[in-house]
Enzyme design. Sequence first.
Site, PDB file in Angstrom:
ATOM      1  N   TYR A  53       0.821  -1.210   0.000  1.00 16.58           N
ATOM      2  CA  TYR A  53       0.000   0.000   0.000  1.00 16.58           C
ATOM      3  C   TYR A  53       0.852   1.254   0.000  1.00 16.58           C
ATOM      4  O   TYR A  53       1.953   1.262   0.532  1.00 16.58           O
ATOM      5  CB  TYR A  53      -0.903   0.017   1.238  1.00 16.58           C
ATOM      6  CG  TYR A  53      -2.034  -0.963   1.218  1.00 16.58           C
ATOM      7  CD1 TYR A  53      -2.350  -1.704   0.085  1.00 16.58           C
ATOM      8  CD2 TYR A  53      -2.802  -1.181   2.365  1.00 16.58           C
ATOM      9  CE1 TYR A  53      -3.394  -2.610   0.092  1.00 16.58           C
ATOM     10  CE2 TYR A  53      -3.855  -2.090   2.376  1.00 16.58           C
ATOM     11  CZ  TYR A  53      -4.132  -2.804   1.234  1.00 16.58           C
ATOM     12  OH  TYR A  53      -5.164  -3.702   1.249  1.00 16.58           O
ATOM     13  N   GLY A 239     -16.686   2.859  -3.769  1.00 16.62           N
ATOM     14  CA  GLY A 239     -17.494   4.064  -3.681  1.00 16.62           C
ATOM     15  C   GLY A 239     -18.761   4.044  -4.507  1.00 16.62           C
ATOM     16  O   GLY A 239     -19.595   4.949  -4.395  1.00 16.62           O
TER      17      GLY A 239
END
Length: 346
Positions: A53, A239
């Site tokens: 990440y 989202g």
Amino acid sequence: MKYTTLPNTNIKVSKICLGTMTWGNQNTEAEGHQQMDYALEQGINFFDTAEMYPVPAEPKTQGRTSKIIGTWFHKTGNRDKIILASKIIGRSSDYTKHIRSTGLNPESITEAIEKELKRLQTDYIDLYQIHWPERLTNTFGIRDYKHDPSDEWQDNFNEVLRALEEQIKAGKIRHIGISNEKAWGTMRYLEESKNNGLPRMSTIQNAYSLLNRTFEGDLAEVSLRENIGLLAYSPMAFGVLSGKYIKGTATDDSRLKLFPRFARYSSEQSTEAAKRYLKIAEDNNMSLAQMSLAFVNQQPFVTSNIIGATKMEQLKENIDSINVTLSEEVLAQINEVHKVIPNPAP
């Protein structure tokens, strides 16, 4: 906040887990610190990161997310208040070849853990997970398994567990888990543990949302019968289940506008399903985000729901979903949509 127990441990974790993969790319260090401060204030004690990440994985950003967590630990002294999860990549690909060229073996596991501990500024990781299988299988949006006899992967479940056992004995990690796994791989790990007295996988971190309920097949039975808890990721479907893309309110810095290649949840069928779920939420005086997250929170196989946000208002709304309980009537309406458009985003 509500709490559960990591399976086969005595560790209590919040039902909501703070996902971190935007920190160091879409979010600054200061914003990451602000999110951790707020999450802890709201009773969240479970954070999830990974050596690769932030996402998308790039050489110039790799490891930044964990470094941000590390500076927060150093600044606040809150390490003992957090159950910390991280991950090691499995078989490298063009996406992750900058991290290492080898697959999972004792040397790569040792190296990965040492580097991650340094980034995180801690002596131990509570839950260490295999990020994805080394063998070729259907993960990351591939609907069906198609066998490839040319796959050169070697069965290394035993070797991986023994290497992780050494790290547990050394006090570097406490418990272990898998991620992006299938039923066969999950049972192979459990079989090796049972037959050879090796550490047992406690959790499985897979995608799970209203648009992807594939976990409810074989893996749900494995989870409940074998006591291996789901850490649900992408519960908001990048989202899409906020409704912002349907309503046209997504800002230019939203994930799918910044990274259009992440189109796993953007098919015509996914959009239509999301529109129907939005109507259910609005008809029942809820936001689509809170209904979507509450649905995940209520599943019996879910140990923790990994939420993430780039903005504080999103984070607050997502965490507040823990206070929402969906009625049987709402669940029935959701399942009616699922019958008509099942798993549009595999």
